[in-house]
Design a protein around this motif. Structure first.
Motif, PDB file in Angstrom:
ATOM      1  N   MET A  45     -15.620  13.557   2.212  1.00 42.12           N
ATOM      2  CA  MET A  45     -14.899  12.272   2.548  1.00 42.12           C
ATOM      3  C   MET A  45     -14.244  11.664   1.553  1.00 42.12           C
ATOM      4  SD  MET A  45     -16.142   8.881   4.424  1.00 42.12           S
ATOM      5  CE  MET A  45     -16.601   9.608   6.179  1.00 42.12           C
ATOM      6  N   ASP A  46     -13.089  11.674   1.448  1.00 47.50           N
ATOM      7  CA  ASP A  46     -12.106  11.035   0.294  1.00 47.50           C
ATOM      8  C   ASP A  46     -12.081   9.466   0.816  1.00 47.50           C
ATOM      9  OD1 ASP A  46     -12.075  13.073  -0.962  1.00 47.50           O
ATOM     10  OD2 ASP A  46      -9.965  13.761  -0.573  1.00 47.50           O
ATOM     11  N   ILE A  47     -12.159   8.446  -0.177  1.00 50.15           N
ATOM     12  CA  ILE A  47     -11.937   7.215   0.202  1.00 50.15           C
ATOM     13  C   ILE A  47     -10.668   6.581  -0.661  1.00 50.15           C
ATOM     14  CG2 ILE A  47     -12.950   4.925   0.231  1.00 50.15           C
ATOM     15  CD1 ILE A  47     -15.127   7.146   0.761  1.00 50.15           C
ATOM     16  N   HIS A  48      -9.832   6.086  -0.097  1.00 45.98           N
ATOM     17  CA  HIS A  48      -8.596   5.555  -0.570  1.00 45.98           C
ATOM     18  C   HIS A  48      -8.413   4.007  -0.424  1.00 45.98           C
ATOM     19  CE1 HIS A  48      -6.838   9.797  -1.413  1.00 45.98           C
ATOM     20  NE2 HIS A  48      -7.486  10.025  -0.219  1.00 45.98           N
ATOM     21  N   ARG A  49      -8.071   3.279  -1.621  1.00 46.38           N
ATOM     22  CA  ARG A  49      -7.738   1.942  -1.164  1.00 46.38           C
ATOM     23  C   ARG A  49      -6.238   1.831  -0.793  1.00 46.38           C
ATOM     24  NH1 ARG A  49      -8.178   0.935  -6.238  1.00 46.38           N
ATOM     25  NH2 ARG A  49     -10.483   0.404  -6.151  1.00 46.38           N
ATOM     26  N   ILE A  50      -5.943   1.171   0.043  1.00 49.72           N
ATOM     27  CA  ILE A  50      -4.592   0.872   0.736  1.00 49.72           C
ATOM     28  C   ILE A  50      -4.350  -0.503   0.125  1.00 49.72           C
ATOM     29  CG2 ILE A  50      -3.228   0.612   2.713  1.00 49.72           C
ATOM     30  CD1 ILE A  50      -5.171   2.126   4.260  1.00 49.72           C
ATOM     31  N   THR A  51      -2.829  -0.403  -0.525  1.00 49.42           N
ATOM     32  CA  THR A  51      -2.476  -1.569  -1.167  1.00 49.42           C
ATOM     33  C   THR A  51      -1.489  -2.405  -0.161  1.00 49.42           C
ATOM     34  OG1 THR A  51      -0.384  -0.397  -1.744  1.00 49.42           O
ATOM     35  CG2 THR A  51      -2.241  -0.175  -3.428  1.00 49.42           C
ATOM     36  N   SER A  52      -1.186  -3.659  -0.699  1.00 51.34           N
ATOM     37  CA  SER A  52      -0.403  -4.393   0.286  1.00 51.34           C
ATOM     38  C   SER A  52       0.994  -3.760   0.600  1.00 51.34           C
ATOM     39  CB  SER A  52      -0.291  -5.603  -0.472  1.00 51.34           C
ATOM     40  OG  SER A  52       0.523  -5.592  -1.570  1.00 51.34           O
ATOM     41  N   ARG A  53       1.311  -2.599  -0.295  1.00 46.52           N
ATOM     42  CA  ARG A  53       2.548  -2.053   0.060  1.00 46.52           C
ATOM     43  C   ARG A  53       2.337  -0.528   0.697  1.00 46.52           C
ATOM     44  NH1 ARG A  53       4.804  -1.741  -6.153  1.00 46.52           N
ATOM     45  NH2 ARG A  53       6.695  -0.476  -5.018  1.00 46.52           N
ATOM     46  N   CYS A  54       1.302  -0.554   1.339  1.00 48.39           N
ATOM     47  CA  CYS A  54       0.765   0.472   2.172  1.00 48.39           C
ATOM     48  C   CYS A  54       0.809   1.824   1.223  1.00 48.39           C
ATOM     49  CB  CYS A  54       1.907   0.572   3.234  1.00 48.39           C
ATOM     50  SG  CYS A  54       1.617  -0.508   4.445  1.00 48.39           S
ATOM     51  N   GLU A  55       0.785   1.750  -0.192  1.00 46.32           N
ATOM     52  CA  GLU A  55       0.323   2.912  -0.854  1.00 46.32           C
ATOM     53  C   GLU A  55      -1.160   3.085  -0.970  1.00 46.32           C
ATOM     54  OE1 GLU A  55       4.323   2.225  -3.689  1.00 46.32           O
ATOM     55  OE2 GLU A  55       2.340   1.597  -4.486  1.00 46.32           O
ATOM     56  N   THR A  56      -1.530   4.271  -1.233  1.00 41.76           N
ATOM     57  CA  THR A  56      -2.827   4.601  -1.506  1.00 41.76           C
ATOM     58  C   THR A  56      -3.211   4.999  -2.683  1.00 41.76           C
ATOM     59  OG1 THR A  56      -2.579   6.963  -0.996  1.00 41.76           O
ATOM     60  CG2 THR A  56      -3.164   5.456   1.006  1.00 41.76           C
ATOM     61  N   GLU A  57      -4.364   4.503  -3.037  1.00 38.01           N
ATOM     62  CA  GLU A  57      -5.207   4.962  -4.462  1.00 38.01           C
ATOM     63  C   GLU A  57      -6.482   5.416  -4.253  1.00 38.01           C
ATOM     64  OE1 GLU A  57      -5.019   0.869  -6.053  1.00 38.01           O
ATOM     65  OE2 GLU A  57      -2.896   0.859  -6.324  1.00 38.01           O
ATOM     66  N   TYR A  58      -6.703   6.686  -4.730  1.00 37.44           N
ATOM     67  CA  TYR A  58      -7.756   7.405  -4.522  1.00 37.44           C
ATOM     68  C   TYR A  58      -8.752   6.950  -5.314  1.00 37.44           C
ATOM     69  CZ  TYR A  58     -10.894  11.198  -5.450  1.00 37.44           C
ATOM     70  OH  TYR A  58     -12.132  11.978  -5.508  1.00 37.44           O
ATOM     71  N   VAL A  59     -10.187   6.395  -4.600  1.00 36.94           N
ATOM     72  CA  VAL A  59     -11.108   5.924  -5.231  1.00 36.94           C
ATOM     73  C   VAL A  59     -12.319   6.880  -5.506  1.00 36.94           C
ATOM     74  CG1 VAL A  59     -12.865   4.050  -5.023  1.00 36.94           C
ATOM     75  CG2 VAL A  59     -10.763   3.712  -3.898  1.00 36.94           C
ATOM     76  N   GLY A  60     -12.530   7.906  -4.622  1.00 32.15           N
ATOM     77  CA  GLY A  60     -13.608   8.773  -4.861  1.00 32.15           C
ATOM     78  C   GLY A  60     -13.907   9.635  -3.815  1.00 32.15           C
TER      79      GLY A  60
END
Lengths: 151, 179
Positions: A45-60
């Motif tokens: 399972m990958d978890i990404h943060r979703i920014t206010s601009r709907c971009e994803t940032e990989y967390v782990g």
């Protein structure tokens, strides 16, 4: 179990190549329980943060190699959960992956049970939200990243 | 999907329709061709669910499970010892047509890369499966599935699970055509 974990992590590294896969950071409180029942494939399972601009940032990445794992996903902030099933045959020199993604914005006083299954080429990912105080629970429909609207 | 089997799978797809010079261009044509083809199969069964429930499940699950793009990579060693890698990208598309007296599930596929198409494709891709649901009475529905006989067991099992209501799981479309 250690050997299995090593093999799974090795598989993750193989999948990711040098793309920077890293273990999802352990923090508290654990508000997400992942229940896994898979056969014939490896699940992560990958978890990404979703920014206010709907971009994803990989967390782990979490290796779904045990029947139950607890993690902490930040409450009140949207995250993208991506479950990937990997089949790899060294002898046949083949591999294939199938992914399922959904957006999750945990509530502060709720816990989330994610049931991940794969058997006989059929997979399922179910997310259930339970209010800690009232114990009322409901299944959450999938929300793909395409439903995100920039704020 | 094992890319080494792509040519075989393509031949099987072609053999579905016998020695024809074109692929079915509509659901009606697909229904007509499948029963008489060597590699085609038609299943018919009844489920203890009203048509409305079956149609709702088809809509919800197909949107989630069948509108996917699958990328498959395979490596093989050539006769001179070099490693060759092949990649096939296949896009699947589902459509549910629901009315008061019938519901239909259409599944189509289109190879975006890795396979050269030699026949004219209908809009949305070649037809892979057609499922018809018609009411027998208020609580029972007859399901008729038209699909290839081999190589698509995950898709067939998954859709049968939706029709019967016994399983809502998604078929792993990366296994489709893995003969």
């Amino acid at each position: 179990m250690i050997l299995r974990t090593v093999l799974i992590l090795f598989s993750i590294v193989l999948i990711a190549g040098c793309s920077g896969t890293r273990a999802y950071p352990d923090s508290s409180p654990h508000n997400v329980r992942i229940h896994t029942a898979v056969s014939g494939v490896t699940a992560v399972m990958d978890i990404h943060r979703i920014t206010s601009r709907c971009e994803t940032e990989y967390v782990g990445t979490v290796a779904l190699d045990t029947p139950s794992i607890e993690i902490a996903v930040p409450a009140g902030k949207p995250s993208l959960i991506v479950v990937t099933f990997l089949y790899s045959s060294f002898l046949r020199q083949t591999s294939r992956t199938t992914s399922y993604d959904t957006e999750l914005t945990p509530r502060a006083k709720s816990i989330y049970n994610i049931h991940v299954s794969y058997a006989d080429k059929i997979y399922d990912v179910r997310v259930r939200e339970t209010d800690v105080q009232s114990s009322v629970s409901r299944e959450l429909a999938r929300r793909g990243p395409e439903t995100c609207k920039p704020s | 999907m094992n890319v080494r089997f792509i040519p075989i799978a393509s031949l099987l797809i072609l053999s579905l329709f016998g020695c024809v010079t074109s692929m079915p261009q509509s659901p009606a044509e697909f229904r007509r061709v499948i029963p008489g083809s060597f590699m085609g199969n038609m299943d018919a069964f009844e489920v203890n669910r009203p048509l409305h429930d079956v149609a709702s499940t088809f809509k919800a699950r197909s949107a989630e499970c069948l509108n996917v793009t699958v990328k498959s990579t395979s490596k093989s060693r050539s006769s001179i010892g070099t490693i060759q890698s092949s990649t096939v990208v296949t896009r699947y598309k589902s459509t549910v047509v629901a009315a008061s007296e019938q519901a239909e599930l259409h599944v189509q596929f289109h190879h975006e890369s890795g396979v050269v198409g030699v026949h004219k494709e209908p809009a949305g891709g070649n037809y892979l499966m057609i499922v018809d649901a018609v009411p027998l009475d208020k609580s029972r529905t007859k399901i008729t599935m038209y699909h290839p006989k081999f190589g698509y067991d995950a898709l067939v099992t998954g859709v049968k699970g939706w029709a019967t209501g016994k399983s809502a799981g998604c078929p792993d479309m990366s296994t489709v055509q893995a003969l």
